[in-house]
Design a protein around this motif. Sequence first.
Motif, PDB file in Angstrom:
ATOM      1  N   ARG A   1       8.985   4.091  -4.598  1.00 49.63           N
ATOM      2  CA  ARG A   1      10.160   3.821  -3.962  1.00 49.63           C
ATOM      3  C   ARG A   1      11.276   4.630  -4.185  1.00 49.63           C
ATOM      4  NH1 ARG A   1      10.974  -1.057  -7.115  1.00 49.63           N
ATOM      5  NH2 ARG A   1       8.917  -1.419  -6.576  1.00 49.63           N
ATOM      6  N   GLY A   2      11.362   5.354  -5.081  1.00 53.19           N
ATOM      7  CA  GLY A   2      12.317   6.175  -5.500  1.00 53.19           C
ATOM      8  C   GLY A   2      12.681   7.595  -4.563  1.00 53.19           C
ATOM      9  N   THR A   3      11.466   8.482  -4.871  1.00 53.86           N
ATOM     10  CA  THR A   3      11.741   9.766  -4.291  1.00 53.86           C
ATOM     11  C   THR A   3      11.309  10.042  -2.897  1.00 53.86           C
ATOM     12  OG1 THR A   3      11.037  10.163  -6.413  1.00 53.86           O
ATOM     13  CG2 THR A   3      11.371  12.269  -5.238  1.00 53.86           C
ATOM     14  N   PRO A   4      12.043  10.664  -2.149  1.00 56.02           N
ATOM     15  CA  PRO A   4      11.511  10.679  -0.811  1.00 56.02           C
ATOM     16  C   PRO A   4      10.326  11.689  -0.637  1.00 56.02           C
ATOM     17  CG  PRO A   4      14.002  11.490  -0.984  1.00 56.02           C
ATOM     18  CD  PRO A   4      13.555  11.118  -2.426  1.00 56.02           C
ATOM     19  N   LEU A   5       9.562  11.566   0.338  1.00 57.99           N
ATOM     20  CA  LEU A   5       8.092  12.051   0.281  1.00 57.99           C
ATOM     21  C   LEU A   5       8.559  13.711   0.383  1.00 57.99           C
ATOM     22  CD1 LEU A   5       5.606  10.997   0.090  1.00 57.99           C
ATOM     23  CD2 LEU A   5       5.482  10.869   2.489  1.00 57.99           C
ATOM     24  N   SER A   6       9.450  14.094   1.326  1.00 59.23           N
ATOM     25  CA  SER A   6       9.651  15.541   1.295  1.00 59.23           C
ATOM     26  C   SER A   6       9.997  16.229   0.027  1.00 59.23           C
ATOM     27  CB  SER A   6      10.672  15.749   2.320  1.00 59.23           C
ATOM     28  OG  SER A   6      11.753  15.099   1.846  1.00 59.23           O
ATOM     29  N   GLN A   7      10.762  15.433  -0.921  1.00 61.10           N
ATOM     30  CA  GLN A   7      10.771  16.074  -2.430  1.00 61.10           C
ATOM     31  C   GLN A   7       9.649  15.963  -3.472  1.00 61.10           C
ATOM     32  OE1 GLN A   7      14.605  14.765  -3.342  1.00 61.10           O
ATOM     33  NE2 GLN A   7      15.394  15.046  -1.166  1.00 61.10           N
ATOM     34  N   ARG A   8       8.654  15.274  -3.093  1.00 58.29           N
ATOM     35  CA  ARG A   8       7.822  14.934  -3.943  1.00 58.29           C
ATOM     36  C   ARG A   8       6.761  16.222  -4.383  1.00 58.29           C
ATOM     37  NH1 ARG A   8       5.943   9.547  -4.037  1.00 58.29           N
ATOM     38  NH2 ARG A   8       4.170  10.165  -5.259  1.00 58.29           N
ATOM     39  N   ARG A   9       6.532  16.436  -5.680  1.00 64.08           N
ATOM     40  CA  ARG A   9       5.837  17.609  -5.969  1.00 64.08           C
ATOM     41  C   ARG A   9       4.575  17.381  -6.589  1.00 64.08           C
ATOM     42  NH1 ARG A   9       8.964  22.755  -8.019  1.00 64.08           N
ATOM     43  NH2 ARG A   9       6.596  23.616  -7.343  1.00 64.08           N
ATOM     44  N   ASP A  10       4.318  16.283  -6.937  1.00 59.70           N
ATOM     45  CA  ASP A  10       3.154  15.740  -7.575  1.00 59.70           C
ATOM     46  C   ASP A  10       2.116  15.575  -6.651  1.00 59.70           C
ATOM     47  OD1 ASP A  10       4.582  13.829  -6.802  1.00 59.70           O
ATOM     48  OD2 ASP A  10       3.733  12.188  -8.011  1.00 59.70           O
ATOM     49  N   ARG A  11       1.784  16.489  -5.830  1.00 53.99           N
ATOM     50  CA  ARG A  11       0.648  16.341  -4.879  1.00 53.99           C
ATOM     51  C   ARG A  11      -0.549  17.347  -5.148  1.00 53.99           C
ATOM     52  NH1 ARG A  11       3.295  16.834   0.673  1.00 53.99           N
ATOM     53  NH2 ARG A  11       5.503  16.078   0.060  1.00 53.99           N
ATOM     54  N   SER A  12      -1.645  17.245  -4.585  1.00 50.34           N
ATOM     55  CA  SER A  12      -2.513  18.195  -4.772  1.00 50.34           C
ATOM     56  C   SER A  12      -3.160  18.610  -3.293  1.00 50.34           C
ATOM     57  CB  SER A  12      -3.506  17.793  -5.588  1.00 50.34           C
ATOM     58  OG  SER A  12      -4.273  16.591  -4.969  1.00 50.34           O
TER      59      SER A  12
ATOM     60  N   GLU B   1     -11.820  21.273   2.963  1.00 50.48           N
ATOM     61  CA  GLU B   1     -10.739  21.296   2.099  1.00 50.48           C
ATOM     62  C   GLU B   1      -9.844  20.113   2.171  1.00 50.48           C
ATOM     63  OE1 GLU B   1      -7.794  24.656   1.781  1.00 50.48           O
ATOM     64  OE2 GLU B   1      -7.981  24.856   4.061  1.00 50.48           O
ATOM     65  N   ILE B   2      -9.017  19.873   1.040  1.00 52.46           N
ATOM     66  CA  ILE B   2      -8.019  18.812   1.072  1.00 52.46           C
ATOM     67  C   ILE B   2      -6.598  19.678   1.335  1.00 52.46           C
ATOM     68  CG2 ILE B   2      -6.780  17.337  -0.367  1.00 52.46           C
ATOM     69  CD1 ILE B   2      -9.324  16.902  -1.864  1.00 52.46           C
ATOM     70  N   LEU B   3      -6.149  19.113   2.413  1.00 45.73           N
ATOM     71  CA  LEU B   3      -4.773  19.495   2.606  1.00 45.73           C
ATOM     72  C   LEU B   3      -3.549  19.038   1.639  1.00 45.73           C
ATOM     73  CD1 LEU B   3      -5.481  19.712   6.566  1.00 45.73           C
ATOM     74  CD2 LEU B   3      -5.843  21.636   4.934  1.00 45.73           C
ATOM     75  N   ASP B   4      -3.589  17.851   1.917  1.00 46.76           N
ATOM     76  CA  ASP B   4      -2.649  17.311   0.974  1.00 46.76           C
ATOM     77  C   ASP B   4      -3.122  16.085   0.506  1.00 46.76           C
ATOM     78  OD1 ASP B   4      -0.312  17.057  -0.003  1.00 46.76           O
ATOM     79  OD2 ASP B   4       1.134  16.511   1.872  1.00 46.76           O
ATOM     80  N   TYR B   5      -2.658  15.532  -0.740  1.00 51.26           N
ATOM     81  CA  TYR B   5      -2.953  14.538  -1.494  1.00 51.26           C
ATOM     82  C   TYR B   5      -1.798  13.951  -2.193  1.00 51.26           C
ATOM     83  CZ  TYR B   5      -5.571  10.832  -4.091  1.00 51.26           C
ATOM     84  OH  TYR B   5      -5.805   9.616  -4.781  1.00 51.26           O
ATOM     85  N   ILE B   6      -1.386  12.783  -1.831  1.00 50.33           N
ATOM     86  CA  ILE B   6      -0.008  12.150  -2.492  1.00 50.33           C
ATOM     87  C   ILE B   6      -0.224  10.865  -2.748  1.00 50.33           C
ATOM     88  CG2 ILE B   6       2.425  11.910  -2.814  1.00 50.33           C
ATOM     89  CD1 ILE B   6       2.849  13.455  -0.158  1.00 50.33           C
ATOM     90  N   GLU B   7      -0.339  10.491  -4.207  1.00 50.91           N
ATOM     91  CA  GLU B   7      -0.517   9.160  -4.756  1.00 50.91           C
ATOM     92  C   GLU B   7       0.733   8.430  -4.812  1.00 50.91           C
ATOM     93  OE1 GLU B   7      -3.812   8.908  -8.138  1.00 50.91           O
ATOM     94  OE2 GLU B   7      -2.407  10.806  -8.227  1.00 50.91           O
ATOM     95  N   ASP B   8       0.907   7.063  -4.422  1.00 51.48           N
ATOM     96  CA  ASP B   8       1.892   6.312  -4.597  1.00 51.48           C
ATOM     97  C   ASP B   8       2.982   6.951  -3.607  1.00 51.48           C
ATOM     98  OD1 ASP B   8       0.462   4.924  -6.269  1.00 51.48           O
ATOM     99  OD2 ASP B   8       1.554   6.402  -8.019  1.00 51.48           O
ATOM    100  N   ALA B   9       2.666   7.400  -2.310  1.00 52.90           N
ATOM    101  CA  ALA B   9       3.394   8.029  -1.412  1.00 52.90           C
ATOM    102  C   ALA B   9       4.518   6.932  -1.022  1.00 52.90           C
ATOM    103  CB  ALA B   9       2.686   8.499  -0.147  1.00 52.90           C
ATOM    104  N   ALA B  10       4.366   5.704  -1.007  1.00 54.46           N
ATOM    105  CA  ALA B  10       5.045   4.717  -0.570  1.00 54.46           C
ATOM    106  C   ALA B  10       4.875   3.426  -1.229  1.00 54.46           C
ATOM    107  CB  ALA B  10       5.247   4.605   0.898  1.00 54.46           C
TER     108      ALA B  10
END
Lengths: 277, 425
Positions: free
Chosen positions: B266-277, B384-393
């Motif tokens: 809920r909190g962080t906008p997606l563009s600022q998320r760094r916990d991705r692989s 290859e995995i390009l982007d993976y964000i858990e709990d994106a929204a």
Amino acid sequence: MTYEDKTELIIEAGRTEKQYWKDLWRYRELFYFLAWRDIVVRYKQTAIGIAWALIRPFLTMVVFTVVFGKLAKLPSEGVPYPILVFAAMLPWQFFANALSECSNSLIGNANLISKVYFPRLIVPGSAVIVSFVDFLVSGIILLALMAWYNFVPDWRIITLPLFILIAFGAAMGAGLWLAALNVKYRDFRYIVPFIVQFGLYISPVGFSSSIVPEQWRMIYSLNPMVGVIDGFRWAILGGKVELDWPKFILSLALVALLFASGVWYFRKTERTFADVI
Amino acid sequence: MSDTVILVENLGKKYVIGHQQRLPYNTMRESMVRGAKSFGRNLLKPFGQKVPNPAYEEFWALKDVSFEIKQGDRVGIIGRNGAGKSTVLKILSRITEPTTGRISIKGRVASLLEVGTGFHPELTGRENIYLNGAILGMSRTEIKKKFDEIVAFAEVEKFLDTPVKRYSSGMYVRLAFAVAAHLEPEILLVDEVLAVGDVGFQKKCIGKMEDVGRDGRTVLFVSHSMNTMTSLCNRGILLESGTLCSDTSAEEASRIYLNKAFSVARGTPLSQRRDRSGSGKVRAYSFRILNEEGREEVSLESGKDYYFEIGYHNHTGIIIKDVVVSLDIYDERDIIVFLLRTNFTNSNLELKADRGQIVCRIKNLPLTNGLYRFSIFISDADREILDYIEDAASVSIEAGDFFGTGSPGLPSHCKILAKAEWSTS
């Protein structure tokens, strides 16, 4: 492998664990298993299997005998030229195979290194063992040649294990350096075949080292394989070939240095292998 | 029975990551150039400040983590992607060295970070049991003694002399786990290996691990699945971006984890998320849910039609074809209720060379009311995995008129709604 010892294991940055050599002993069977895997896998789905280990050195020996003995008419030290060539080819092939297998061994086992712990020295070590098995197999050819030419070696043949040990040290020492460097700099993947190819010509494999001019001999013995090959010829060919002791000792010292520094460098870089491989 | 077997003090692990690196390893030329440059710099300015190289950045995967584990503890280590869970395990199993801190361990450790490490496809099942056993630290006599047990556990008797490259993936995994399960360590370190294999076999594996715990041995279990973690462990350690967040009971840790997951979503906008692989060649930077009129919605209603819209940046500058996009939808208990995935419907996408939107339309939203989270996964086919964000929204779904009868279903009993026709005869 029993683990009665309740000693505490300490993990810390930069710690050269005293545990390491103990672990190496504890995992000793892994040397055997990795070598066994490589040998079994190599000859799976091949029609003539292990015969390849005989055919390759045999053909090389034939070519060298023809080129150096028959065409170039180099001196044969009073022994049949094929035996002269093969007595040098054995240690050389061992060294060359061990060196290339060793330097690629870590990369070839990258999945193991990033997922399981064991003393990393086992990986290049077992690569050398694989080459040693090939060495023993091609030793059969030498026996056959001796029988064919009715050549009987003298007492010096019993010193042969000593020279095998030196060849082992040279291959392992150089192999450890290259294996460790290869993890970080893949350039060495291209350097190693070059070293092997080049080395074949600068080492006295196809000819006797006696054809090297006297004033160059000292520099020539800086190549550790010169000492090993001369030693092999001395032990196998008997009194027909003289060993130049000072130069041999120089070679020996270089091998010892190569081996010790190889182990040192490998141990130093080993702990970061999993992070960079 | 409550003596400490693992003591971790101020553990830290630093990685140096290269930014424009094409290859994970160095080439010698680069190193030489870098060495020469810094030499030149030191020569010119011997007392100057060290200039940090902009192409390399330090990254602390773990920072100042301390905990203590007693004999017989079954500890679940949980955390988001990149929180440092696997790094902890890798350090404990001595695969990699810590940068700071100290660990002391008492007892024989076996670690299982991957199923089937060291399996060789050309070797037969029998040969692989010996090889894998040796790699994991068993002796030949030990393996011989347990051989029949391993084979029985893996259910591969008939295929023992077949090369494992001809095994089905299920058989392969079963055999691999069977070998590992018969190690008899005092401390067992396991990384989410249970996520593989069929359900029956997974149960068997969990059973085996419970046995290990019951024997008074210590288990450290890194997991993503809150269910397995809470059923298997009595303690939970929650890591958050490399630091220890909480160390309590398994249930409590899983509760905190889920709460955090919802608040992150809920909190962080997606563009600022760094916990991705993933490689990062493509990044999802926005996620919106639009209703049929194209207006953004925060709370949805069962039974309505929606558009899920992912905004992406393609950093490669070229068009990427055959892209797989997946939206994974999780419920409050961290169970994936369903996946919306392009390759299920043969509708893999083509991404524009710079930026654009991926739109997924779902008709008749078949979820009951509750809180849900979305993970976004983008990959370049299987390459290859390009982007993976858990709990994106995260999104809350309200009861709606899915059935057209006004019934909301039974949200406490079920999560998915489906229409059916009933009759008697």
